[in-house]
Design a protein around this motif. Structure first.
Motif, PDB file in Angstrom:
ATOM      1  N   VAL A  47      -5.857 -11.531  17.475  1.00 39.24           N
ATOM      2  CA  VAL A  47      -6.561 -12.735  17.937  1.00 39.24           C
ATOM      3  C   VAL A  47      -7.636 -13.141  16.932  1.00 39.24           C
ATOM      4  CG1 VAL A  47      -8.157 -13.599  19.688  1.00 39.24           C
ATOM      5  CG2 VAL A  47      -6.082 -12.410  20.381  1.00 39.24           C
ATOM      6  N   ALA A  48      -8.334 -12.150  16.358  1.00 41.57           N
ATOM      7  CA  ALA A  48      -9.382 -12.450  15.388  1.00 41.57           C
ATOM      8  C   ALA A  48      -8.828 -13.063  14.111  1.00 41.57           C
ATOM      9  CB  ALA A  48     -10.167 -11.178  15.066  1.00 41.57           C
ATOM     10  N   ASN A  56      -7.103 -19.407  28.703  1.00 42.46           N
ATOM     11  CA  ASN A  56      -6.866 -19.839  27.319  1.00 42.46           C
ATOM     12  C   ASN A  56      -6.121 -18.785  26.512  1.00 42.46           C
ATOM     13  OD1 ASN A  56      -8.061 -22.377  27.577  1.00 42.46           O
ATOM     14  ND2 ASN A  56     -10.110 -21.565  27.186  1.00 42.46           N
ATOM     15  N   LEU A  57      -6.424 -17.518  26.791  1.00 43.45           N
ATOM     16  CA  LEU A  57      -5.722 -16.446  26.082  1.00 43.45           C
ATOM     17  C   LEU A  57      -4.231 -16.467  26.403  1.00 43.45           C
ATOM     18  CD1 LEU A  57      -5.691 -13.892  24.350  1.00 43.45           C
ATOM     19  CD2 LEU A  57      -6.312 -12.583  26.392  1.00 43.45           C
ATOM     20  N   VAL A  58      -3.898 -16.619  27.688  1.00 38.36           N
ATOM     21  CA  VAL A  58      -2.487 -16.694  28.080  1.00 38.36           C
ATOM     22  C   VAL A  58      -1.841 -17.943  27.494  1.00 38.36           C
ATOM     23  CG1 VAL A  58      -0.918 -16.918  30.049  1.00 38.36           C
ATOM     24  CG2 VAL A  58      -2.868 -15.367  30.185  1.00 38.36           C
ATOM     25  N   LYS A  59      -2.582 -19.044  27.481  1.00 38.20           N
ATOM     26  CA  LYS A  59      -2.041 -20.316  26.987  1.00 38.20           C
ATOM     27  C   LYS A  59      -1.715 -20.251  25.503  1.00 38.20           C
ATOM     28  CE  LYS A  59      -3.240 -25.236  26.664  1.00 38.20           C
ATOM     29  NZ  LYS A  59      -4.287 -26.249  26.974  1.00 38.20           N
ATOM     30  N   ILE A  63       7.447 -15.931  28.463  1.00 44.17           N
ATOM     31  CA  ILE A  63       6.929 -16.859  29.468  1.00 44.17           C
ATOM     32  C   ILE A  63       7.874 -16.932  30.667  1.00 44.17           C
ATOM     33  CG2 ILE A  63       6.390 -19.280  29.911  1.00 44.17           C
ATOM     34  CD1 ILE A  63       5.425 -19.455  27.018  1.00 44.17           C
ATOM     35  N   LYS A  64       9.203 -16.977  30.382  1.00 44.39           N
ATOM     36  CA  LYS A  64      10.176 -17.021  31.465  1.00 44.39           C
ATOM     37  C   LYS A  64      10.080 -15.770  32.339  1.00 44.39           C
ATOM     38  CE  LYS A  64      13.681 -19.890  29.192  1.00 44.39           C
ATOM     39  NZ  LYS A  64      15.071 -19.914  28.667  1.00 44.39           N
ATOM     40  N   MET A  65       9.916 -14.633  31.660  1.00 40.08           N
ATOM     41  CA  MET A  65       9.852 -13.381  32.408  1.00 40.08           C
ATOM     42  C   MET A  65       8.618 -13.342  33.293  1.00 40.08           C
ATOM     43  SD  MET A  65      10.178  -9.544  30.843  1.00 40.08           S
ATOM     44  CE  MET A  65      11.616 -10.078  29.932  1.00 40.08           C
ATOM     45  N   ILE A  66       7.501 -13.840  32.745  1.00 41.32           N
ATOM     46  CA  ILE A  66       6.253 -13.821  33.508  1.00 41.32           C
ATOM     47  C   ILE A  66       6.315 -14.802  34.666  1.00 41.32           C
ATOM     48  CG2 ILE A  66       3.788 -14.345  33.392  1.00 41.32           C
ATOM     49  CD1 ILE A  66       3.853 -13.330  30.515  1.00 41.32           C
ATOM     50  N   SER A  67       6.852 -15.984  34.415  1.00 38.69           N
ATOM     51  CA  SER A  67       6.889 -17.028  35.439  1.00 38.69           C
ATOM     52  C   SER A  67       7.994 -16.821  36.459  1.00 38.69           C
ATOM     53  CB  SER A  67       7.046 -18.402  34.779  1.00 38.69           C
ATOM     54  OG  SER A  67       8.254 -18.436  34.026  1.00 38.69           O
ATOM     55  N   GLY A  68       8.881 -15.834  36.234  1.00 36.29           N
ATOM     56  CA  GLY A  68       9.905 -15.519  37.218  1.00 36.29           C
ATOM     57  C   GLY A  68      11.041 -16.500  37.256  1.00 36.29           C
ATOM     58  N   GLN A  69      11.430 -17.079  36.101  1.00 35.58           N
ATOM     59  CA  GLN A  69      12.499 -18.058  36.072  1.00 35.58           C
ATOM     60  C   GLN A  69      13.881 -17.410  35.999  1.00 35.58           C
ATOM     61  OE1 GLN A  69      11.767 -20.902  32.974  1.00 35.58           O
ATOM     62  NE2 GLN A  69       9.797 -21.526  33.814  1.00 35.58           N
ATOM     63  N   TYR A  70      13.930 -16.071  35.875  1.00 39.49           N
ATOM     64  CA  TYR A  70      15.213 -15.411  35.903  1.00 39.49           C
ATOM     65  C   TYR A  70      15.728 -15.360  37.357  1.00 39.49           C
ATOM     66  CZ  TYR A  70      14.711 -14.003  31.037  1.00 39.49           C
ATOM     67  OH  TYR A  70      14.585 -13.992  29.674  1.00 39.49           O
ATOM     68  N   GLY A  71      16.982 -14.946  37.478  1.00 44.86           N
ATOM     69  CA  GLY A  71      17.617 -14.950  38.793  1.00 44.86           C
ATOM     70  C   GLY A  71      16.925 -14.036  39.777  1.00 44.86           C
TER      71      GLY A  71
END
Length: 380
Positions: free
Chosen positions: A291-292, A105-108, A158-166
């Protein structure tokens, strides 16, 4: 032949003594520098060994207690592993889903919290990015997105984390290699943990027995210093782990009670990561506060509550938990421990510096006490 007056003789003797002492110090420093550079070079190979040694120090008393009840060392090791892993398994079985759910949930919700935080920063400090640019911060423009376009900043993250770059295939291959290397490192750590755990405990006298060229008086002196050094290490690591676990539970429970989203996860990490002083605070507190305040249902009262929990934890740690558990067993003091981590971390430029910080500082303390007792005390 030159004839010196008594004053000249004392001056020459003092000068020669200072020169000899300076040469000795320079030689020792040169050897130390070479040794540190060598350790930095082989840090990846040495780190699993050191981690295994420290883990064995932590669990050695428990193993020795089981060994006193069960004479078989192999059976004692199995009983110790089961008695540790079984409760941990039950904790993760019943509480793991809660912690994993909080992490997911934190990442989301992280992009939403980032966007709200950046909007607030822009509202309060409208020229924040321009100021950072003047100091040359983030010339590639990544941080600029946080201030100018938070939605895109979140998307880029998100793109960087998910590896959507080349280069996805190359990244996958490198990831697999790192995974295999990491798994091998953990296996080596486990092997050395078992080795050091099963090895009989040795005192200073056992070590100096292998040095027959030393005089009996010197052997006794060296044995006492080895015992003092070992005592500092064992006491620090065993007690510091207990302190960090207590702090993690206190912070996690406190953040959860005041309504901080994902509070137990963040609070527990804050406490446990403080095994390296202030590391948990530096990494987790900047996450807890946004977050708080900006998380779902956030308010100023919840922010004040989170700060109050952290301040209460600091007070309990400084005046109750650490003094009662740790005391002055390290001989370094709280400020000395903090300086040790920073200093040796900079010297080695790797995780090895953090692992060796307390051992090396403890060695320096023991060496200084020995020199002061043997050579300096009678002079002053």
């Amino acid at each position: 032949m030159l004839n010196f007056t008594p004053v000249q003789k004392r001056t020459v003797a003092a000068a020669v003594t200072v020169l000899a002492f300076s040469l000795i110090v320079a030689f020792v420093l040169a050897i130390g520098w070479v040794l540190f550079r060598f350790l930095s070079f082989v840090s990846a190979a040495i780190t699993p060994v050191i981690v295994g040694l420290f883990l064995s120090m932590l669990f050695k008393p428990y193993y020795e207690w089981i060994r006193s009840k069960c004479r078989n060392p192999t059976l004692s090791l199995l009983l110790m592993m089961v008695s540790i892993l079984l409760p941990l398994g039950l904790i993760f079985w019943f509480g793991g889903s809660f912690i994993v759910g909080q992490a997911i949930n934190l990442v989301k919700h992280a992009p939403t919290i980032v966007a709200r935080t950046s909007n607030w920063v822009n509202g309060v400090f409208p020229n924040a990015w321009a100021t950072l640019q003047q100091f040359g911060a983030e010339p590639d423009g990544t941080l600029a997105l946080f201030f100018t376009d938070p939605a895109r900043f979140s998307e880029e993250g998100i793109k960087m984390i998910s590896g959507q770059y080349g280069g996805a295939a190359m990244k996958a291959g490198m990831g697999a290699i790192k995974y295999v290397v990491g798994l091998a490192s953990w296996l080596v750590t486990l092997i050395f943990f078992v080795f050091f755990l099963l090895r009989p405990s040795m005192k200073g006298a056992d070590y100096v027995r292998e040095l027959p060229f030393l005089k009996p008086q010197t052997k006794n002196f060296v044995a006492k210093q080895i015992d003092a050094f070992t005592d500092i290490l064992v006491n620090f690591f065993q007690r510091q782990v207990v302190i960090c676990l207590i702090e993690g539970i206190l912070y996690g429970t406190g953040f959860m009670l005041v309504g901080v989203p994902y509070g137990f996860l963040l609070g527990f990490l804050l406490g446990v990561l403080n095994l390296v002083p202030f590391l948990g605070t530096v990494l987790c507190l900047p996450l807890v506060l946004p977050v708080a305040y900006f998380g779902d249902g956030g308010s100023l009262y919840r922010l004040i509550g989170a700060l109050s929990v952290w301040l209460a934890g600091q007070f309990l740690d400084g005046y109750l938990i650490t003094p009662k558990i740790q005391g002055e067993k390290t001989g370094l003091g709280y400020a000395g421990v903090i300086f040790s981590f920073f200093f040796w971390g900079v010297v080695f430029h790797s995780m090895l510096g953090l692992l060796l910080a307390i051992p090396l500082s403890a060695f320096c303390v023991v060496l200084w006490r020995a020199l002061k007792q043997k050579y300096i005390k009678g002079v002053i």
